[in-house]
Each structure stands twice: as structure tokens, then as C-alpha cells.
Design a protein around this motif. Structure first.
Motif, PDB file in Angstrom:
ATOM      1  N   MET A   1       6.607  -7.197  -8.815  1.00  0.00           N
ATOM      2  CA  MET A   1       6.959  -8.572  -8.481  1.00  0.00           C
ATOM      3  C   MET A   1       8.173  -8.586  -7.559  1.00  0.00           C
ATOM      4  SD  MET A   1       7.925 -11.717 -11.069  1.00  0.00           S
ATOM      5  CE  MET A   1       6.368 -11.500 -11.944  1.00  0.00           C
ATOM      6  N   GLY A   2       7.997  -9.139  -6.365  1.00  0.00           N
ATOM      7  CA  GLY A   2       9.102  -9.253  -5.436  1.00  0.00           C
ATOM      8  C   GLY A   2       8.726  -8.773  -4.044  1.00  0.00           C
ATOM      9  N   TRP A   3       9.753  -8.519  -3.237  1.00  0.00           N
ATOM     10  CA  TRP A   3       9.570  -8.169  -1.836  1.00  0.00           C
ATOM     11  C   TRP A   3       9.347  -6.678  -1.662  1.00  0.00           C
ATOM     12  CZ3 TRP A   3       9.451 -12.003   1.874  1.00  0.00           C
ATOM     13  CH2 TRP A   3       9.830 -13.283   1.437  1.00  0.00           C
ATOM     14  N   ASN A   4       8.420  -6.338  -0.771  1.00  0.00           N
ATOM     15  CA  ASN A   4       8.088  -4.942  -0.505  1.00  0.00           C
ATOM     16  C   ASN A   4       7.646  -4.824   0.949  1.00  0.00           C
ATOM     17  OD1 ASN A   4       7.219  -2.607  -2.856  1.00  0.00           O
ATOM     18  ND2 ASN A   4       6.706  -2.155  -0.740  1.00  0.00           N
ATOM     19  N   SER A   5       8.043  -3.736   1.590  1.00  0.00           N
ATOM     20  CA  SER A   5       7.590  -3.527   2.969  1.00  0.00           C
ATOM     21  C   SER A   5       6.137  -3.069   2.963  1.00  0.00           C
ATOM     22  CB  SER A   5       8.458  -2.489   3.680  1.00  0.00           C
ATOM     23  OG  SER A   5       8.332  -1.226   3.057  1.00  0.00           O
ATOM     24  N   ILE A   6       5.455  -3.329   4.055  1.00  0.00           N
ATOM     25  CA  ILE A   6       4.070  -2.887   4.211  1.00  0.00           C
ATOM     26  C   ILE A   6       3.931  -2.151   5.534  1.00  0.00           C
ATOM     27  CG2 ILE A   6       3.106  -4.725   2.788  1.00  0.00           C
ATOM     28  CD1 ILE A   6       2.289  -6.185   5.367  1.00  0.00           C
TER      29      ILE A   6
ATOM     30  N   SER B   1       7.651  -7.601  12.616  1.00  0.00           N
ATOM     31  CA  SER B   1       8.548  -6.455  12.716  1.00  0.00           C
ATOM     32  C   SER B   1       7.783  -5.185  12.357  1.00  0.00           C
ATOM     33  CB  SER B   1       9.744  -6.640  11.780  1.00  0.00           C
ATOM     34  OG  SER B   1       9.312  -6.722  10.431  1.00  0.00           O
ATOM     35  N   PRO B   2       8.288  -4.003  12.733  1.00  0.00           N
ATOM     36  CA  PRO B   2       7.556  -2.755  12.486  1.00  0.00           C
ATOM     37  C   PRO B   2       7.202  -2.524  11.013  1.00  0.00           C
ATOM     38  CG  PRO B   2       9.330  -2.371  14.033  1.00  0.00           C
ATOM     39  CD  PRO B   2       9.501  -3.778  13.546  1.00  0.00           C
ATOM     40  N   LYS B   3       8.088  -2.857  10.082  1.00  0.00           N
ATOM     41  CA  LYS B   3       7.802  -2.719   8.653  1.00  0.00           C
ATOM     42  C   LYS B   3       8.128  -4.046   7.965  1.00  0.00           C
ATOM     43  CE  LYS B   3       8.209   2.260   7.957  1.00  0.00           C
ATOM     44  NZ  LYS B   3       8.842   3.338   7.166  1.00  0.00           N
ATOM     45  N   PRO B   4       7.239  -5.006   8.098  1.00  0.00           N
ATOM     46  CA  PRO B   4       7.528  -6.338   7.558  1.00  0.00           C
ATOM     47  C   PRO B   4       7.594  -6.346   6.031  1.00  0.00           C
ATOM     48  CG  PRO B   4       5.242  -6.180   8.270  1.00  0.00           C
ATOM     49  CD  PRO B   4       5.911  -4.929   8.723  1.00  0.00           C
ATOM     50  N   TYR B   5       8.441  -7.224   5.503  1.00  0.00           N
ATOM     51  CA  TYR B   5       8.549  -7.409   4.057  1.00  0.00           C
ATOM     52  C   TYR B   5       7.780  -8.660   3.652  1.00  0.00           C
ATOM     53  CZ  TYR B   5      11.905  -3.726   3.070  1.00  0.00           C
ATOM     54  OH  TYR B   5      12.497  -2.497   2.890  1.00  0.00           O
TER      55      TYR B   5
ATOM     56  N   ILE C   1     -11.701  -0.523   6.893  1.00  0.00           N
ATOM     57  CA  ILE C   1     -11.389  -1.948   6.738  1.00  0.00           C
ATOM     58  C   ILE C   1      -9.948  -2.170   6.289  1.00  0.00           C
ATOM     59  CG2 ILE C   1     -13.804  -2.403   6.147  1.00  0.00           C
ATOM     60  CD1 ILE C   1     -12.850  -3.025   3.271  1.00  0.00           C
ATOM     61  N   VAL C   2      -9.237  -1.111   5.936  1.00  0.00           N
ATOM     62  CA  VAL C   2      -7.867  -1.249   5.424  1.00  0.00           C
ATOM     63  C   VAL C   2      -6.927  -1.613   6.577  1.00  0.00           C
ATOM     64  CG1 VAL C   2      -5.935  -0.099   4.283  1.00  0.00           C
ATOM     65  CG2 VAL C   2      -8.291   0.346   3.535  1.00  0.00           C
ATOM     66  N   ALA C   3      -6.274  -2.765   6.453  1.00  0.00           N
ATOM     67  CA  ALA C   3      -5.396  -3.271   7.512  1.00  0.00           C
ATOM     68  C   ALA C   3      -3.925  -3.087   7.196  1.00  0.00           C
ATOM     69  CB  ALA C   3      -5.689  -4.748   7.761  1.00  0.00           C
ATOM     70  N   ALA C   4      -3.596  -2.817   5.923  1.00  0.00           N
ATOM     71  CA  ALA C   4      -2.196  -2.587   5.558  1.00  0.00           C
ATOM     72  C   ALA C   4      -2.128  -1.876   4.204  1.00  0.00           C
ATOM     73  CB  ALA C   4      -1.416  -3.900   5.493  1.00  0.00           C
ATOM     74  N   THR C   5      -1.083  -1.077   4.057  1.00  0.00           N
ATOM     75  CA  THR C   5      -0.819  -0.398   2.786  1.00  0.00           C
ATOM     76  C   THR C   5       0.642  -0.641   2.411  1.00  0.00           C
ATOM     77  OG1 THR C   5      -0.225   1.672   3.898  1.00  0.00           O
ATOM     78  CG2 THR C   5      -2.536   1.412   3.212  1.00  0.00           C
ATOM     79  N   ALA C   6       0.956  -0.365   1.153  1.00  0.00           N
ATOM     80  CA  ALA C   6       2.337  -0.472   0.673  1.00  0.00           C
ATOM     81  C   ALA C   6       2.594   0.669  -0.300  1.00  0.00           C
ATOM     82  CB  ALA C   6       2.577  -1.821   0.001  1.00  0.00           C
ATOM     83  N   ARG C   7       3.874   0.926  -0.540  1.00  0.00           N
ATOM     84  CA  ARG C   7       4.258   1.934  -1.529  1.00  0.00           C
ATOM     85  C   ARG C   7       5.139   1.304  -2.586  1.00  0.00           C
ATOM     86  NH1 ARG C   7       4.263   7.100  -2.811  1.00  0.00           N
ATOM     87  NH2 ARG C   7       2.969   7.648  -1.015  1.00  0.00           N
ATOM     88  N   TYR C   8       4.698   1.431  -3.826  1.00  0.00           N
ATOM     89  CA  TYR C   8       5.491   1.033  -4.989  1.00  0.00           C
ATOM     90  C   TYR C   8       5.199   2.071  -6.061  1.00  0.00           C
ATOM     91  CZ  TYR C   8       7.516  -1.905  -8.682  1.00  0.00           C
ATOM     92  OH  TYR C   8       8.288  -2.395  -9.721  1.00  0.00           O
ATOM     93  N   GLY C   9       5.893   3.181  -5.983  1.00  0.00           N
ATOM     94  CA  GLY C   9       5.585   4.324  -6.846  1.00  0.00           C
ATOM     95  C   GLY C   9       4.420   5.125  -6.302  1.00  0.00           C
ATOM     96  N   ILE C  10       3.326   4.442  -6.014  1.00  0.00           N
ATOM     97  CA  ILE C  10       2.155   5.032  -5.364  1.00  0.00           C
ATOM     98  C   ILE C  10       1.840   4.221  -4.115  1.00  0.00           C
ATOM     99  CG2 ILE C  10       1.168   5.903  -7.527  1.00  0.00           C
ATOM    100  CD1 ILE C  10      -0.773   3.485  -7.426  1.00  0.00           C
ATOM    101  N   GLU C  11       1.056   4.796  -3.236  1.00  0.00           N
ATOM    102  CA  GLU C  11       0.612   4.049  -2.060  1.00  0.00           C
ATOM    103  C   GLU C  11      -0.734   3.410  -2.366  1.00  0.00           C
ATOM    104  OE1 GLU C  11       0.217   4.531   2.796  1.00  0.00           O
ATOM    105  OE2 GLU C  11       0.602   6.283   1.553  1.00  0.00           O
TER     106      GLU C  11
ATOM    107  N   SER D   1       5.934 -15.619   1.576  1.00  0.00           N
ATOM    108  CA  SER D   1       6.588 -14.510   2.278  1.00  0.00           C
ATOM    109  C   SER D   1       7.440 -14.952   3.462  1.00  0.00           C
ATOM    110  CB  SER D   1       5.531 -13.492   2.731  1.00  0.00           C
ATOM    111  OG  SER D   1       4.875 -12.919   1.614  1.00  0.00           O
ATOM    112  N   GLY D   2       8.014 -16.161   3.375  1.00  0.00           N
ATOM    113  CA  GLY D   2       8.951 -16.613   4.384  1.00  0.00           C
ATOM    114  C   GLY D   2       8.358 -16.660   5.779  1.00  0.00           C
ATOM    115  N   GLU D   3       9.209 -16.378   6.779  1.00  0.00           N
ATOM    116  CA  GLU D   3       8.777 -16.438   8.167  1.00  0.00           C
ATOM    117  C   GLU D   3       7.675 -15.427   8.474  1.00  0.00           C
ATOM    118  OE1 GLU D   3       9.511 -18.570  10.560  1.00  0.00           O
ATOM    119  OE2 GLU D   3      10.710 -19.716   9.119  1.00  0.00           O
ATOM    120  N   THR D   4       7.757 -14.258   7.833  1.00  0.00           N
ATOM    121  CA  THR D   4       6.716 -13.241   8.047  1.00  0.00           C
ATOM    122  C   THR D   4       5.362 -13.754   7.582  1.00  0.00           C
ATOM    123  OG1 THR D   4       8.246 -11.382   7.868  1.00  0.00           O
ATOM    124  CG2 THR D   4       5.933 -10.927   7.387  1.00  0.00           C
TER     125      THR D   4
END
Length: 203
Positions: free
Chosen positions: A120-125, A138-142, A158-168, A188-191
Motif C-alpha cells: 500500500m502506497g507509492w512505488n516506482s514502475i 518521468s523515466p521511473k514514474p511513481y 502484453i506486459v507494459a510495466a513492472t514494479a519491484r516490491y520484494g519481488i518483481e 497517482s497524482g499528476e502521473t
């Protein structure tokens, strides 16, 4: 006009408000005729996978969703609305069938990572360069997440974005006219607003 599907599960008003903020006409509806007549369709969702599938069936929305996608209507899934597009979820320790639009599964985030679950919260993708929905970011948007289960898409194309939170894990998919995100662009604010603007521009 953008139709936001109301099936009794989802953060509908915040999604509607976000579209209004960027100047896009959006309406919340559970009327199949209105939804299929719209220029584009949004499937939001929060909560449990099995309950959401039951609600889709109860509101007679399963065929509506599949018909909209089959007709090539621009379609956006958000959070649980993304997960429901896949074959099944392991939520609750069971194999619960989803809509099966794409091949892949929804699995629980590991509880032994030393991190809080739900995520829960902000994470870069990390976004794919060829996905227009993620243009002008931005290059690594939150972006903002609230989830305990994650997607593993079988078709990696088909995967357009990934994130890492312990695992990818996979956090966005795009194919033809269908896009979907695990995170909440409306929170997610302005992003997030830019992502919604990009999607509306693609309609």
C-alpha cells in the motif's frame, strides 16, 4: 463518452472524478446497452477476486465486458479490474476463475519478504518504451498501489510495466485496444492524470 462499469465493486466516484478533472466525459453505469454504446469502457475494482466475479455475474456484466473487448472498444482495467481479465486467481487458497481475456494468474505477494502486505502506497514502475499510455512520464514514474495479490502474465509481449516490491511483478498490460493497470491512476497524482490523458487521447 466513457462508461465506467458499476458492478457493486470499485472506487467508482474517484475514477469518474479523475476523468472529469482532465475534461473527459465519463458516466458510471450498469446498463449494458449504454456501456456497449460508449466510446470507451473502464472496469475498476477493489476487494476480493471471487466476490468481484460473483458481482459481475450478478450484474450480468461478464458478457458485457467480453463483448466490449471483442468489438475492439477501447478498454481500461484498474486494480482488481486488471486482475479479473486473466484466467484465475489463487486468492483465498483456491483457484478462482477469471474472465480469461488474457492468459496468466493472480498470486499472493509472499508474506516472508520482510515487507508489509498488502502493498500500500507509492512505488516506482518500469514502463515499456512502446506503450503510448505511458508517454510523457518521468523515466521511473511513481504511482499508487493497494493490493495483496499480483499478476504473472503468460504472454510477456502484453506486459507494459513492472514494479519491484520484494519481488518483481507485472503491473500493467496493453494489447490492441485493452490496457489495464494494477496501480490506481486516479490516485497517482499528476502521473496518474497523465496516464489517463494518454489513454483518452488513444480512444
Amino acid at each position: 463518452m466513457i462508461a465506467i462499469i458499476d458492478y457493486g465493486v470499485g472506487n467508482l466516484r474517484s475514477v469518474e472524478k479523475a476523468f472529469g478533472f482532465i475534461g473527459a466525459e465519463a458516466v458510471v453505469s450498469s446498463d449494458s446497452e449504454l456501456i456497449l454504446g460508449a466510446d470507451a469502457v473502464v472496469l475498476p475494482g477493489v476487494g476480493a477476486f471471487a466476490d468481484a466475479m460473483d458481482s459481475l455475474e450478478r450484474f450480468d456484466m461478464i458478457n458485457t465486458v467480453k463483448t466490449a473487448i471483442d468489438r475492439g472498444k477501447p478498454f481500461l482495467g484498474i486494480c482488481l479490474g486488471m486482475q479479473l481479465l486473466f484466467e484465475y486467481s489463487q486468492e483465498g487458497g483456491e483457484r478462482v476463475r477469471g474472465l480469461g481475456v488474457f492468459k496468466g494468474s493472480i498470486r499472493q505477494l509472499p508474506l516472508d519478504m520482510g515487507l508489509k502486505v498488502p502493498h500500500m502506497g507509492w512505488n516506482s514502475i518500469k514502463t515499456a518504451e512502446d506503450c503510448a499510455v505511458f508517454g510523457n512520464l518521468s523515466p521511473k514514474p511513481y504511482v499508487y498501489f493497494v493490493h495483496s495479490y499480483y499478476l504473472t502474465a503468460e504472454d510477456r509481449s502484453i506486459v507494459a510495466a513492472t514494479a519491484r516490491y520484494g519481488i518483481e511483478f507485472d503491473v500493467a498490460v496493453c494489447k490492441d485496444k485493452v490496457c489495464a493497470t494494477q496501480f490506481h491512476p486516479e490516485k497517482s497524482g499528476e502521473t496518474g492524470l497523465q496516464i489517463l490523458k494518454n489513454w483518452v487521447a488513444s480512444i
